[in-house]
Scaffold this motif. Structure first.
Motif, PDB file in Angstrom:
ATOM      1  N   THR A 118      65.896  69.426  61.299  1.00 12.70           N
ATOM      2  CA  THR A 118      66.768  70.096  60.331  1.00 12.70           C
ATOM      3  C   THR A 118      67.110  69.142  59.202  1.00 12.70           C
ATOM      4  O   THR A 118      67.233  67.938  59.428  1.00 12.70           O
ATOM      5  CB  THR A 118      68.059  70.592  61.027  1.00 12.70           C
ATOM      6  OG1 THR A 118      68.797  71.435  60.151  1.00 12.70           O
ATOM      7  CG2 THR A 118      68.960  69.451  61.480  1.00 12.70           C
ATOM      8  N   THR A 149      69.513  70.364  56.547  1.00 13.23           N
ATOM      9  CA  THR A 149      70.896  70.674  56.166  1.00 13.23           C
ATOM     10  C   THR A 149      71.683  71.385  57.266  1.00 13.23           C
ATOM     11  O   THR A 149      72.796  71.855  57.023  1.00 13.23           O
ATOM     12  CB  THR A 149      70.927  71.522  54.870  1.00 13.23           C
ATOM     13  OG1 THR A 149      70.236  72.759  55.098  1.00 13.23           O
ATOM     14  CG2 THR A 149      70.289  70.810  53.705  1.00 13.23           C
ATOM     15  N   GLY A 150      71.106  71.503  58.468  1.00 12.28           N
ATOM     16  CA  GLY A 150      71.888  72.014  59.606  1.00 12.28           C
ATOM     17  C   GLY A 150      71.618  73.455  60.005  1.00 12.28           C
ATOM     18  O   GLY A 150      72.028  73.874  61.099  1.00 12.28           O
ATOM     19  N   ARG A 201      69.450  73.689  63.230  1.00 11.11           N
ATOM     20  CA  ARG A 201      70.220  73.194  64.393  1.00 11.11           C
ATOM     21  C   ARG A 201      71.177  74.279  64.887  1.00 11.11           C
ATOM     22  O   ARG A 201      71.260  74.552  66.086  1.00 11.11           O
ATOM     23  CB  ARG A 201      70.996  71.924  64.015  1.00 11.11           C
ATOM     24  CG  ARG A 201      71.860  71.405  65.163  1.00 11.11           C
ATOM     25  CD  ARG A 201      72.548  70.075  64.847  1.00 11.11           C
ATOM     26  NE  ARG A 201      73.136  70.003  63.526  1.00 11.11           N
ATOM     27  CZ  ARG A 201      74.251  70.630  63.143  1.00 11.11           C
ATOM     28  NH1 ARG A 201      74.921  71.374  63.990  1.00 11.11           N
ATOM     29  NH2 ARG A 201      74.687  70.511  61.909  1.00 11.11           N
ATOM     30  N   LYS A 202      71.882  74.928  63.959  1.00 13.78           N
ATOM     31  CA  LYS A 202      72.839  75.997  64.336  1.00 13.78           C
ATOM     32  C   LYS A 202      72.154  77.100  65.129  1.00 13.78           C
ATOM     33  O   LYS A 202      72.655  77.566  66.140  1.00 13.78           O
ATOM     34  CB  LYS A 202      73.424  76.641  63.071  1.00 13.78           C
ATOM     35  CG  LYS A 202      74.689  75.988  62.590  1.00 13.78           C
ATOM     36  CD  LYS A 202      75.311  76.849  61.497  1.00 13.78           C
ATOM     37  CE  LYS A 202      75.914  75.952  60.442  1.00 13.78           C
ATOM     38  NZ  LYS A 202      76.112  76.595  59.161  1.00 13.78           N
ATOM     39  N   ASP A 231      67.614  66.710  68.766  1.00 17.75           N
ATOM     40  CA  ASP A 231      66.896  66.455  67.525  1.00 17.75           C
ATOM     41  C   ASP A 231      65.512  65.942  67.922  1.00 17.75           C
ATOM     42  O   ASP A 231      65.407  65.137  68.861  1.00 17.75           O
ATOM     43  CB  ASP A 231      67.660  65.387  66.722  1.00 17.75           C
ATOM     44  CG  ASP A 231      67.121  65.254  65.309  1.00 17.75           C
ATOM     45  OD1 ASP A 231      65.885  65.067  65.165  1.00 17.75           O
ATOM     46  OD2 ASP A 231      67.906  65.339  64.366  1.00 17.75           O
TER      47      ASP A 231
END
Ligand code: FMN
Length: 166
Positions: free
Chosen positions: A9, A11-12, A15-16, A32
């Protein structure tokens, strides 16, 4: 089923979505990609953001290390999830897995907010007629993407994987 969800990821967003999907599994580790140290799992789910129409470089390199595994994947992208572009991305990523003998059992994708720095660059650098320039249709898509992943995307990721592993 011992499951690994390994994500890349910037900018996230990805991951969310991976974290939401992980709630569907009883025995799962979410990591990760750079922290993955073994591949001894019954199922490996790879999360990637879309970079130039396919998995980003880190995810691609990780996928190359998988051989003859049971796998699934998740991706987030700036384009609409029901677009031809999303379909092309799905097919390209699927191929990255299958060329090494992996068995792809499913995938989930949704839109993800585009890094504002990239949007600013595209606004400044390109005219409206450029393929990445700010024409009204593209600006609308950027604005729509900025609201994702939303709670509905996260719920759907959870439901998708709950159903998949049933
Ligand atoms: C350098 C760069 C290239 C991108 N290329 C594409 C692309 O080809 N197609 C697309 O739909 N989205 C593209 N995007 C949008 C991202 O895939 C999307 O915003 C994603 O949700 C980012 O996920 P992350 O927050 O996990 O990093 C690009 C974003 C960046 C920063």
């Amino acid at each position: 089923m011992k499951t690994l969800i390994a994500y890349s990821t910037l900018t996230g967003n990805t991951r969310k979505v991976c974290e939401a999907a992980s709630k569907a599994f009883s025995q799962v580790e979410v990591k990760d990609i750079k922290e993955v140290d073994n591949l001894d799992y019954d199922l490996i789910v790879v999360g990637t953001w879309i970079d130039k129409g396919t998995a980003d470089t880190k995810a691609k390199k990780f996928i190359e290390t998988l051989e003859n595994k049971k796998v699934a994947f998740i991706f987030t992208l700036g384009a609409y999830p029901d677009s031809k572009h999303a379909e092309d991305c799905t097919n390209k990523i699927k191929e990255l897995f299958t060329e090494n003998g992996n068995e792809v059992i499913g995938h989930y994708h949704c839109q993800g907010a585009i890094d504002p720095k990239l949007i600013e660059m595209m606004r400044k650098s390109f005219g409206p007629d450029h393929p990445h320039g700010p024409n009204p249709e593209r600006v609308k898509r950027w604005e729509d993407a900025s609201k994702h992943p939303d709670q509905n995307d996260l719920d759907k990721a959870y439901e998708y994987f709950k159903e998949l592993i049933k």
